[in-house]
Design a protein around this motif. Structure first.
Motif, PDB file in Angstrom:
ATOM      1  N   GLU A   1       0.397  -4.626   1.376  1.00  0.00           N
ATOM      2  CA  GLU A   1       0.510  -5.152   0.015  1.00  0.00           C
ATOM      3  C   GLU A   1      -0.151  -4.144  -0.923  1.00  0.00           C
ATOM      4  OE1 GLU A   1      -0.134  -9.791   0.025  1.00  0.00           O
ATOM      5  OE2 GLU A   1      -1.693  -8.824   1.202  1.00  0.00           O
ATOM      6  N   GLY A   2       0.636  -3.219  -1.442  1.00  0.00           N
ATOM      7  CA  GLY A   2       0.075  -2.208  -2.333  1.00  0.00           C
ATOM      8  C   GLY A   2      -0.887  -1.284  -1.615  1.00  0.00           C
ATOM      9  N   SER A   3      -0.608  -0.948  -0.362  1.00  0.00           N
ATOM     10  CA  SER A   3      -1.551  -0.194   0.480  1.00  0.00           C
ATOM     11  C   SER A   3      -1.338   1.316   0.361  1.00  0.00           C
ATOM     12  CB  SER A   3      -1.409  -0.612   1.944  1.00  0.00           C
ATOM     13  OG  SER A   3      -1.552  -2.010   2.080  1.00  0.00           O
ATOM     14  N   GLN A   4      -2.452   2.061   0.448  1.00  0.00           N
ATOM     15  CA  GLN A   4      -2.403   3.516   0.381  1.00  0.00           C
ATOM     16  C   GLN A   4      -3.084   4.182   1.575  1.00  0.00           C
ATOM     17  OE1 GLN A   4      -4.052   4.661  -3.410  1.00  0.00           O
ATOM     18  NE2 GLN A   4      -2.578   3.448  -4.551  1.00  0.00           N
ATOM     19  N   TYR A   5      -3.901   3.426   2.322  1.00  0.00           N
ATOM     20  CA  TYR A   5      -4.655   4.027   3.430  1.00  0.00           C
ATOM     21  C   TYR A   5      -4.654   3.136   4.665  1.00  0.00           C
ATOM     22  CZ  TYR A   5      -6.497   7.211  -0.104  1.00  0.00           C
ATOM     23  OH  TYR A   5      -6.614   8.147  -1.105  1.00  0.00           O
ATOM     24  N   LEU A   6      -4.666   3.780   5.829  1.00  0.00           N
ATOM     25  CA  LEU A   6      -4.886   3.109   7.114  1.00  0.00           C
ATOM     26  C   LEU A   6      -6.209   3.629   7.667  1.00  0.00           C
ATOM     27  CD1 LEU A   6      -3.900   1.556   9.749  1.00  0.00           C
ATOM     28  CD2 LEU A   6      -2.939   3.757  10.454  1.00  0.00           C
ATOM     29  N   ARG A   7      -7.066   2.717   8.110  1.00  0.00           N
ATOM     30  CA  ARG A   7      -8.323   3.107   8.744  1.00  0.00           C
ATOM     31  C   ARG A   7      -8.310   2.656  10.197  1.00  0.00           C
ATOM     32  NH1 ARG A   7     -12.841   1.252   4.223  1.00  0.00           N
ATOM     33  NH2 ARG A   7     -12.726   3.114   2.919  1.00  0.00           N
ATOM     34  N   ILE A   8      -8.790   3.534  11.082  1.00  0.00           N
ATOM     35  CA  ILE A   8      -8.923   3.206  12.504  1.00  0.00           C
ATOM     36  C   ILE A   8     -10.409   3.246  12.842  1.00  0.00           C
ATOM     37  CG2 ILE A   8      -8.290   3.871  14.864  1.00  0.00           C
ATOM     38  CD1 ILE A   8      -5.868   5.370  13.637  1.00  0.00           C
ATOM     39  N   LEU A   9     -10.940   2.141  13.359  1.00  0.00           N
ATOM     40  CA  LEU A   9     -12.350   2.067  13.743  1.00  0.00           C
ATOM     41  C   LEU A   9     -12.439   1.809  15.239  1.00  0.00           C
ATOM     42  CD1 LEU A   9     -12.060   0.377  10.788  1.00  0.00           C
ATOM     43  CD2 LEU A   9     -14.515   0.508  10.992  1.00  0.00           C
ATOM     44  N   CYS A  10     -13.246   2.598  15.936  1.00  0.00           N
ATOM     45  CA  CYS A  10     -13.443   2.415  17.377  1.00  0.00           C
ATOM     46  C   CYS A  10     -14.834   1.838  17.614  1.00  0.00           C
ATOM     47  CB  CYS A  10     -13.295   3.754  18.098  1.00  0.00           C
ATOM     48  SG  CYS A  10     -13.225   3.553  19.898  1.00  0.00           S
ATOM     49  N   TYR A  11     -14.904   0.764  18.399  1.00  0.00           N
ATOM     50  CA  TYR A  11     -16.162   0.052  18.647  1.00  0.00           C
ATOM     51  C   TYR A  11     -16.543   0.096  20.125  1.00  0.00           C
ATOM     52  CZ  TYR A  11     -15.617  -2.364  14.121  1.00  0.00           C
ATOM     53  OH  TYR A  11     -15.492  -2.676  12.789  1.00  0.00           O
ATOM     54  N   GLU A  12     -17.860   0.052  20.354  1.00  0.00           N
ATOM     55  CA  GLU A  12     -18.373  -0.218  21.695  1.00  0.00           C
ATOM     56  C   GLU A  12     -18.698  -1.698  21.760  1.00  0.00           C
ATOM     57  OE1 GLU A  12     -22.053   0.877  24.720  1.00  0.00           O
ATOM     58  OE2 GLU A  12     -21.919   1.905  22.787  1.00  0.00           O
ATOM     59  N   LYS A  13     -18.061  -2.407  22.685  1.00  0.00           N
ATOM     60  CA  LYS A  13     -18.257  -3.851  22.806  1.00  0.00           C
ATOM     61  C   LYS A  13     -19.646  -4.153  23.344  1.00  0.00           C
ATOM     62  CE  LYS A  13     -16.756  -8.149  22.843  1.00  0.00           C
ATOM     63  NZ  LYS A  13     -16.550  -8.813  21.566  1.00  0.00           N
ATOM     64  N   CYS A  14     -20.331  -5.074  22.671  1.00  0.00           N
ATOM     65  CA  CYS A  14     -21.681  -5.458  23.104  1.00  0.00           C
ATOM     66  C   CYS A  14     -21.621  -6.855  23.713  1.00  0.00           C
ATOM     67  CB  CYS A  14     -22.631  -5.445  21.905  1.00  0.00           C
ATOM     68  SG  CYS A  14     -24.270  -6.031  22.315  1.00  0.00           S
ATOM     69  N   TYR A  15     -22.025  -6.964  24.981  1.00  0.00           N
ATOM     70  CA  TYR A  15     -22.004  -8.261  25.668  1.00  0.00           C
ATOM     71  C   TYR A  15     -23.402  -8.886  25.764  1.00  0.00           C
ATOM     72  CZ  TYR A  15     -17.220  -7.168  27.086  1.00  0.00           C
ATOM     73  OH  TYR A  15     -15.881  -6.870  27.078  1.00  0.00           O
ATOM     74  N   GLN A  16     -24.425  -8.187  25.229  1.00  0.00           N
ATOM     75  CA  GLN A  16     -25.802  -8.693  25.353  1.00  0.00           C
ATOM     76  C   GLN A  16     -26.112  -9.694  24.242  1.00  0.00           C
ATOM     77  OE1 GLN A  16     -28.631  -5.464  25.568  1.00  0.00           O
ATOM     78  NE2 GLN A  16     -27.125  -4.154  26.582  1.00  0.00           N
ATOM     79  N   LYS A  17     -26.505 -10.884  24.625  1.00  0.00           N
ATOM     80  CA  LYS A  17     -26.798 -11.912  23.635  1.00  0.00           C
ATOM     81  C   LYS A  17     -28.113 -11.656  22.899  1.00  0.00           C
ATOM     82  CE  LYS A  17     -23.983 -15.557  25.566  1.00  0.00           C
ATOM     83  NZ  LYS A  17     -23.881 -16.915  26.087  1.00  0.00           N
ATOM     84  N   THR A  18     -28.866 -10.670  23.372  1.00  0.00           N
ATOM     85  CA  THR A  18     -30.136 -10.343  22.689  1.00  0.00           C
ATOM     86  C   THR A  18     -29.872  -9.611  21.379  1.00  0.00           C
ATOM     87  OG1 THR A  18     -30.202  -8.325  24.011  1.00  0.00           O
ATOM     88  CG2 THR A  18     -31.500 -10.184  24.800  1.00  0.00           C
ATOM     89  N   LYS A  19     -28.684  -8.946  21.268  1.00  0.00           N
ATOM     90  CA  LYS A  19     -28.365  -8.164  20.063  1.00  0.00           C
ATOM     91  C   LYS A  19     -27.563  -9.027  19.089  1.00  0.00           C
ATOM     92  CE  LYS A  19     -28.342  -3.594  22.208  1.00  0.00           C
ATOM     93  NZ  LYS A  19     -27.579  -2.361  22.429  1.00  0.00           N
ATOM     94  N   LEU A  20     -28.232  -9.967  18.461  1.00  0.00           N
ATOM     95  CA  LEU A  20     -27.558 -10.849  17.513  1.00  0.00           C
ATOM     96  C   LEU A  20     -27.805 -10.377  16.085  1.00  0.00           C
ATOM     97  CD1 LEU A  20     -28.251 -14.411  18.953  1.00  0.00           C
ATOM     98  CD2 LEU A  20     -26.075 -13.244  18.889  1.00  0.00           C
TER      99      LEU A  20
END
Length: 419
Positions: free
Chosen positions: A189-208
């Protein structure tokens, strides 16, 4: 701000942009066009100020904290990087004389009065006009990470100056070179840019995250691609590779314009479900609501109603096509497939069903009158008009519409959770 206010503003801006283009074609620069552009920019500033919703909390050394709301995770990571750079520097305090202080304050005031938010649409360059339609993206792979991790990617596109997350890959476990090869269909919708973000999945509940009690996944790479209408608007896939800090992302894109994507082609099919008249499907199934609609809605309500971005984030295109084929062939495995499939693919299948109907759910005959009715200023007149039009719909259309409306109402009630 409520979502419907943001959507109304986006519609206003979209129609203003069309008017500006018409004025340009007819008269070039005119006083009326200047007024229109100023109003459009004011509306864009309003949208920019009211749409951000991603929290960034900053703490100073005295223990006081400030909460900023940003438009995208990409921006939040840029803020964090900038702050971390400054924290590494040895910033010495210094004293300003009263004259220097006065000069600085004057400069700040002057800057505030002349500075505009750098919106991408604040340009007369026709090459940078926003794109409308569907962008098909295949995210192939990411190479160059030094350490193994659980990795996934998200795709963001801008919409009238701010960015929205539109797609998410599955998590690739314990790897330095994830190979997704997943295809997504993203509405622009009226777009000019695509951004790609790569994440490391965190499964530790201590990092809230203290702001919203969610586990924070770490951004390990981010890239931005300009969507140039001259190069993107082709029917063929274009493979591209972008690189940053030694990490390479391989992806493919192709684009379908809004004019093409909104065309409904009357179907000659009598078998299957997709692209077949709703009255034909319900009569064949001996049901009041198409089976595909009921099953997709039930699955979303069972396990997707709390999902962040439900109906906004794109499902994997191959999963959606597999579900479409299963419903079209009345496969015995549909229920098993639904229970195993990513919930965004199920939401995408439901959207695809309505998009591929030979005519809109509100019918070709009544659609223009619905549009006139919804534009009425008087609430009572609008309500009477809408109720009268709804009663005029064929039974399968009306019952399906009301079923869908009740479902979307339940989804909207969960807005604090599913955003």
């Amino acid at each position: 701000m409520p979502d419907h206010d943001l959507e109304d503003m986006k519609i206003k801006i979209s129609s203003m942009k069309s008017e500006v283009q018409k004025e340009k074609a007819n008269k070039g620069q005119s006083r009326a066009m200047e007024r229109l552009k100023k109003k459009m920019f004011d509306n864009e500033f309003w949208l920019l100020l009211n749409s951000p919703s991603i929290p960034l909390r900053i703490h100073n050394r005295n223990g006081k904290s400030y909460l900023f709301l940003l438009s995208s995770d990409y921006e939040r990571s840029e803020w964090r990087e900038a702050i971390q750079k400054l924290q590494k520097k040895d910033l010495q305090t210094f004293v300003l004389s009263s004259v220097e202080l006065q000069y600085l304050m004057g400069s700040c005031f002057k800057l505030r009065t002349v500075h505009n938010i750098p919106l991408t649409s604040n340009t007369d360059d026709d090459k940078l006009q926003g794109m409308y339609g569907f962008l098909h993206v295949i995210l192939h792979s990411v190479k160059g990470f030094q350490q193994s991790a659980n990795l996934y990617c998200t795709l963001e596109v801008d919409s009238f100056g701010y960015f929205v997350s539109k797609a998410k890959t599955r998590v690739f476990r314990d790897t330095t070179e994830p190979q997704w090869n997943e295809e997504f269909e993203i509405e622009l919708e009226g777009s000019q840019y695509l951004r790609i973000l790569c994440y490391e999945k965190c499964y530790q509940k201590t990092k809230l995250n203290k702001d919203n009690n969610e586990i924070v996944d770490r951004i390990v790479g981010k890239w931005q691609v300009q969507l140039d209408p001259q190069t993107v608007q082709t029917k063929n896939w274009q493979v591209d590779v972008i690189e940053m800090n030694g990490v390479k992302v391989e992806f493919s894109m192709k684009f379908t314009s809004r004019d093409m994507s909104l065309k409904r082609t009357p179907s000659k099919k009598q078998t299957g479900v997709f692209g077949v008249k709703i009255s034909v499907v319900t009569k064949r199934e001996r049901s009041k609501i198409p089976y595909v609609v009921r099953q997709c809605v039930e699955e979303v309500e069972k396990r997707g109603i709390d999902e962040v971005g439900i109906y906004r984030i794109s499902g994997v295109a191959t999963d959606i096509q597999a579900l479409k084929a299963a419903f079209d062939s009345n496969s015995k495995d549909i229920l098993v497939m639904l229970s195993d499939m990513d919930i965004n693919a199920i939401a995408g299948t439901l959207k695809l069903y309505f998009r591929e109907l030979p005519e809109p759910l509100l019918t070709d005959r009544l659609y223009p009158t619905f549009m006139q009715g919804i534009a009425l200023a008087d609430p009572s007149a609008k309500e009477n008009c809408m109720l009268h039009l709804l009663r005029s719909l064929p039974d399968p259309n009306l019952i399906t519409f009301l079923f869908l409306l009740e479902h979307l109402k339940r989804v909207a009630e969960k807005e604090p959770v599913n955003k």
